[in-house]
Design a protein around this motif. Structure first.
Motif, mmCIF file in Angstrom:
data_model
loop_
_atom_site.group_PDB
_atom_site.id
_atom_site.type_symbol
_atom_site.label_atom_id
_atom_site.label_comp_id
_atom_site.label_asym_id
_atom_site.label_seq_id
_atom_site.Cartn_x
_atom_site.Cartn_y
_atom_site.Cartn_z
ATOM 1 N N ASP A 53 -15.923 0.507 -13.987
ATOM 2 C CA ASP A 53 -16.179 1.938 -13.789
ATOM 3 C C ASP A 53 -16.431 2.692 -15.092
ATOM 4 O OD1 ASP A 53 -15.799 1.439 -11.145
ATOM 5 O OD2 ASP A 53 -13.813 2.348 -11.003
ATOM 6 N N LEU A 54 -16.621 1.971 -16.185
ATOM 7 C CA LEU A 54 -16.881 2.662 -17.460
ATOM 8 C C LEU A 54 -18.204 3.421 -17.377
ATOM 9 C CD1 LEU A 54 -15.468 -0.121 -19.763
ATOM 10 C CD2 LEU A 54 -14.729 2.277 -19.772
ATOM 11 N N PRO A 55 -18.335 4.529 -18.135
ATOM 12 C CA PRO A 55 -19.443 5.477 -17.899
ATOM 13 C C PRO A 55 -20.853 4.930 -18.070
ATOM 14 C CG PRO A 55 -18.091 6.189 -19.770
ATOM 15 C CD PRO A 55 -17.374 5.058 -19.115
ATOM 16 N N TRP A 56 -21.007 3.773 -18.738
ATOM 17 C CA TRP A 56 -22.367 3.229 -18.864
ATOM 18 C C TRP A 56 -22.699 2.281 -17.714
ATOM 19 C CZ3 TRP A 56 -18.539 3.103 -22.533
ATOM 20 C CH2 TRP A 56 -17.753 1.941 -22.575
ATOM 21 N N GLY A 57 -21.768 2.138 -16.760
ATOM 22 C CA GLY A 57 -22.004 1.243 -15.621
ATOM 23 C C GLY A 57 -23.174 1.714 -14.770
ATOM 24 N N GLY A 58 -24.038 0.782 -14.398
ATOM 25 C CA GLY A 58 -25.128 1.109 -13.478
ATOM 26 C C GLY A 58 -26.272 1.880 -14.115
ATOM 27 N N LEU A 59 -26.273 1.995 -15.453
ATOM 28 C CA LEU A 59 -27.337 2.788 -16.088
ATOM 29 C C LEU A 59 -28.444 1.931 -16.696
ATOM 30 C CD1 LEU A 59 -25.433 5.693 -17.872
ATOM 31 C CD2 LEU A 59 -26.753 5.789 -15.762
ATOM 32 N N GLY A 60 -28.325 0.623 -16.562
ATOM 33 C CA GLY A 60 -29.371 -0.225 -17.151
ATOM 34 C C GLY A 60 -29.025 -0.607 -18.582
ATOM 35 N N CYS A 107 -15.009 11.633 -1.882
ATOM 36 C CA CYS A 107 -15.695 11.110 -3.058
ATOM 37 C C CYS A 107 -16.635 9.956 -2.728
ATOM 38 C CB CYS A 107 -14.652 10.647 -4.066
ATOM 39 S SG CYS A 107 -13.614 12.005 -4.639
ATOM 40 N N TRP A 108 -17.860 10.090 -3.208
ATOM 41 C CA TRP A 108 -18.924 9.117 -2.958
ATOM 42 C C TRP A 108 -19.709 8.910 -4.253
ATOM 43 C CZ3 TRP A 108 -21.675 9.190 2.379
ATOM 44 C CH2 TRP A 108 -22.672 8.205 2.435
ATOM 45 N N PRO A 109 -19.100 8.265 -5.284
ATOM 46 C CA PRO A 109 -19.785 8.119 -6.571
ATOM 47 C C PRO A 109 -20.926 7.104 -6.511
ATOM 48 C CG PRO A 109 -17.642 7.039 -6.635
ATOM 49 C CD PRO A 109 -17.753 7.688 -5.293
ATOM 50 N N TRP A 144 -20.696 17.774 -24.879
ATOM 51 C CA TRP A 144 -20.547 16.636 -23.961
ATOM 52 C C TRP A 144 -20.452 17.223 -22.556
ATOM 53 C CZ3 TRP A 144 -20.912 11.464 -24.429
ATOM 54 C CH2 TRP A 144 -20.438 10.681 -23.372
ATOM 55 N N THR A 145 -21.416 16.858 -21.692
ATOM 56 C CA THR A 145 -21.516 17.540 -20.394
ATOM 57 C C THR A 145 -20.779 16.805 -19.274
ATOM 58 O OG1 THR A 145 -23.617 16.402 -20.060
ATOM 59 C CG2 THR A 145 -23.712 18.640 -20.947
ATOM 60 N N ALA A 146 -20.242 15.607 -19.582
ATOM 61 C CA ALA A 146 -19.458 14.895 -18.564
ATOM 62 C C ALA A 146 -17.967 15.140 -18.844
ATOM 63 C CB ALA A 146 -19.805 13.411 -18.608
ATOM 64 N N SER A 147 -17.094 14.341 -18.254
ATOM 65 C CA SER A 147 -15.655 14.537 -18.463
ATOM 66 C C SER A 147 -15.264 14.090 -19.872
ATOM 67 C CB SER A 147 -14.876 13.708 -17.438
ATOM 68 O OG SER A 147 -15.161 12.328 -17.616
ATOM 69 N N ALA A 148 -14.173 14.666 -20.378
ATOM 70 C CA ALA A 148 -13.668 14.239 -21.687
ATOM 71 C C ALA A 148 -13.227 12.778 -21.626
ATOM 72 C CB ALA A 148 -12.495 15.129 -22.103
ATOM 73 N N THR A 149 -12.839 12.325 -20.439
ATOM 74 C CA THR A 149 -12.416 10.932 -20.277
ATOM 75 C C THR A 149 -13.580 9.984 -20.552
ATOM 76 O OG1 THR A 149 -10.755 11.608 -18.678
ATOM 77 C CG2 THR A 149 -11.408 9.290 -18.637
ATOM 78 N N SER A 150 -14.785 10.363 -20.088
ATOM 79 C CA SER A 150 -15.927 9.479 -20.350
ATOM 80 C C SER A 150 -16.328 9.540 -21.827
ATOM 81 C CB SER A 150 -17.097 9.796 -19.419
ATOM 82 O OG SER A 150 -17.405 11.149 -19.443
ATOM 83 N N LEU A 151 -16.117 10.679 -22.481
ATOM 84 C CA LEU A 151 -16.356 10.754 -23.926
ATOM 85 C C LEU A 151 -15.352 9.850 -24.652
ATOM 86 C CD1 LEU A 151 -17.626 11.876 -26.510
ATOM 87 C CD2 LEU A 151 -16.161 13.882 -26.318
ATOM 88 N N ALA A 152 -14.094 9.908 -24.211
ATOM 89 C CA ALA A 152 -13.054 9.068 -24.811
ATOM 90 C C ALA A 152 -13.411 7.591 -24.668
ATOM 91 C CB ALA A 152 -11.701 9.363 -24.159
ATOM 92 N N GLN A 161 -19.174 8.893 -12.696
ATOM 93 C CA GLN A 161 -18.741 9.406 -11.383
ATOM 94 C C GLN A 161 -17.533 8.643 -10.831
ATOM 95 O OE1 GLN A 161 -22.472 9.265 -9.228
ATOM 96 N NE2 GLN A 161 -23.439 10.676 -10.667
ATOM 97 N N PHE A 162 -17.413 7.359 -11.188
ATOM 98 C CA PHE A 162 -16.271 6.572 -10.693
ATOM 99 C C PHE A 162 -14.967 7.010 -11.356
ATOM 100 C CE2 PHE A 162 -20.041 4.027 -9.946
ATOM 101 C CZ PHE A 162 -19.868 3.681 -8.610
ATOM 102 N N VAL A 163 -15.047 7.297 -12.646
ATOM 103 C CA VAL A 163 -13.856 7.780 -13.353
ATOM 104 C C VAL A 163 -13.457 9.154 -12.818
ATOM 105 C CG1 VAL A 163 -12.971 8.478 -15.610
ATOM 106 C CG2 VAL A 163 -14.414 6.464 -15.423
ATOM 107 N N ASN A 164 -14.456 10.001 -12.575
ATOM 108 C CA ASN A 164 -14.159 11.333 -12.021
ATOM 109 C C ASN A 164 -13.479 11.206 -10.666
ATOM 110 O OD1 ASN A 164 -15.533 12.156 -14.298
ATOM 111 N ND2 ASN A 164 -17.399 12.744 -13.228
ATOM 112 N N ARG A 165 -13.935 10.230 -9.879
ATOM 113 C CA ARG A 165 -13.292 9.999 -8.574
ATOM 114 C C ARG A 165 -11.816 9.665 -8.756
ATOM 115 N NH1 ARG A 165 -15.099 4.912 -4.980
ATOM 116 N NH2 ARG A 165 -14.218 3.821 -6.791
ATOM 117 N N SER A 166 -11.497 8.846 -9.775
ATOM 118 C CA SER A 166 -10.087 8.472 -9.912
ATOM 119 C C SER A 166 -9.239 9.687 -10.304
ATOM 120 C CB SER A 166 -9.911 7.286 -10.860
ATOM 121 O OG SER A 166 -10.048 7.701 -12.186
#
Length: 444
Positions: free
Chosen positions: A184-191, A361-363, A137-145, A368-373
């Motif tokens: 701000d969940l990780p699938w936001g803005g991805l279509g 921070c400019w997500p 998993w190449t993003a944060s563990a929080t987004s995997l969670a 990216q929004f979760v990482n900003r928090s």
């Protein structure tokens, strides 16, 4: 029994390719054999950018390619198109490729497939062939969670069955994690295509024995506690060079940085995917002009960034240097860098943290929004840039926040402390190294 032989398969974006390359280098140091699968297009692009991939053979990494199913002139910045094309073309080609690889060295045939998100179909192919699977998993563990908890989020009425937030109130994935905004969940803005895909991939992941995360216990303890399967092995920082870059790195900026005073340069980069719209681009240019200090600004010149070439007439840029692509880790570790204006992609976040550099921070999208928090509210090593009523980050806001950030000694001190905590974590004997060792021993 031969040596462990990993077939590693990244989704063809730098944010997946680079951490998987770092993991591959770590595995070769432990005597493992790596076959690295790129798409033909990515492989060619990396070689054209001077990556010299074939020179990695000595280190135990060999490259193979498969077509992504698109034509050479197709727009690879349309990720939905790339993703759907890969899904419909590559899975049927993989068994034959595995057979060919194994025929070359029957004693050391492939023992494990490691894939990143969007490439989990490879674990299914491997499973049918009796090959073990693992997942990076190449993003944060929080987004995997968050992805792992999708069924619960739907049950709790936080999102609907299409992943859309049903109400505005913040929630926690677990008690020792920060509050999250459903938007701000990780699938936001991805279509729309990606949410059902994430749901499907989380099911396929059950085939993977290991879920490896490029993070540390200190950075995201709450997220890692959500499932015993989340195994932190980060920060993945094997080598300083980026052997798989899609663009040629401009190393003249290192000489330029050598000429600047310590902690005097604002570094601006939004990673390999984000696109800055023309009006926002102008505000950013003018904001950098307003700073009374030098800046190093990465403006990618690939075809999906044509919109970026419109610098406003009143832009001087005389104090700065604008480049197409850079060796980011070297930049961030340069003593001249004062702060990092970042899109907060996870790789950039980890690299910034490991360099002890404060963030602005400019997500743009995804995790990216979760990482900003985490950067602003949990670790407190940065500040967020706020948008105006029209959704623009104005030049005055950029200047104000740079001044605030650089005047804040507490943030600087915390950044250095977090660096110490994170970098020390990758020195032998810590949890991440033990986990990596556990994984390699299993493979052996």
């Amino acid at each position: 029994m031969g040596i462990p032989h990993f077939l590693v398969i990244p989704y063809p974006v730098l944010g997946h390719v680079n951490p998987l390359m770092q993991l591959s280098e770590a595995l070769t140091k432990h005597g493992c054999k790596i076959t690295f699968l790129n798409t033909e297009f990515s492989h060619k692009r990396a070689n054209n950018a001077g990556a010299e991939l074939d020179n990695l053979k000595e280190s135990g990494i060999k490259f193979v390619t498969l077509p992504d199913g698109l034509e050479p002139e197709d727009d690879r910045s349309d990720h939905e198109k790339v993703f759907l094309s890969i899904q419909s073309n590559m899975p049927s080609l993989l068994p034959k490729l595995i057979e060919d690889i194994n025929a070359l060295d029957a004693e050391n045939s492939i023992t494990c497939i490691v894939a990143t998100m969007n490439m989990c179909w490879a674990l299914e192919v491997g499973h049918k062939l009796g090959i073990e699977g693992a997942f990076l998993w190449t993003a944060s563990a929080t987004s995997l969670a968050a992805c792992y908890c999708i069924p619960r989020l739907i049950d709790d009425g936080i999102i609907d069955s299409e992943g859309v937030a049903t109400k505005k109130q913040e929630f926690q994935l677990s008690l020792n994690m920060p509050m999250m905004d459903p938007a701000d969940l990780p699938w936001g803005g991805l279509g729309k295509v990606f949410f059902p895909q994430i749901v499907k991939e989380m099911k396929i992941l059950e085939l993977g024995e290991w879920w490896l995360c490029n993070t540390t216990c200190d950075l995201e303890p709450g997220a890692l506690a959500i499932s015993p399967r989340f195994l932190p092995i980060g920060p993945l920082m094997e080598s300083d060079t980026n052997k798989n870059s899609f663009w040629e790195e401009d190393i003249t900026c290192l000489d330029w940085l050598d000429q600047q005073p310590p902690q005097s340069v604002v570094y601006v980069s939004f990673g390999s995917l984000a696109i800055v719209e023309p009006n926002q681009f102008k505000e950013l240019a003018l904001g950098l002009d307003l700073l009374n200090m030098p800046f190093l600004w990465v403006v990618r010149s690939d075809n999906n960034n044509k919109v970026n070439s419109a610098y406003p007439d009143e832009f001087h840029g005389s104090k700065g240097k604008i480049v197409n692509w850079v060796p980011q880790r070297k930049i961030l570790n340069h003593p001249a860098i004062a702060c990092f204006i970042s899109h907060c992609g996870w790789n950039s976040t980890i690299e910034g943290v490991c360099s002890g550099i404060p963030f602005l921070c400019w997500p743009f999208f995804s995790d990216q929004f979760v990482n900003r928090s985490y950067i602003c509210d949990v670790w407190k090593v940065g500040l967020k840039l706020d948008k105006d009523g029209n959704g623009l980050i104005l030049k005055g806001e950029i200047r104000k926040k740079v001044d605030q950030l650089l005047g804040n000694e507490d943030i600087k001190a915390r950044s250095l402390k977090l660096k110490e905590l994170t970098v020390n974590n990758s020195v032998n004997g810590d949890q991440s190294s033990k986990n990596l060792e556990k994984f390699i021993n299993w493979a052996k």
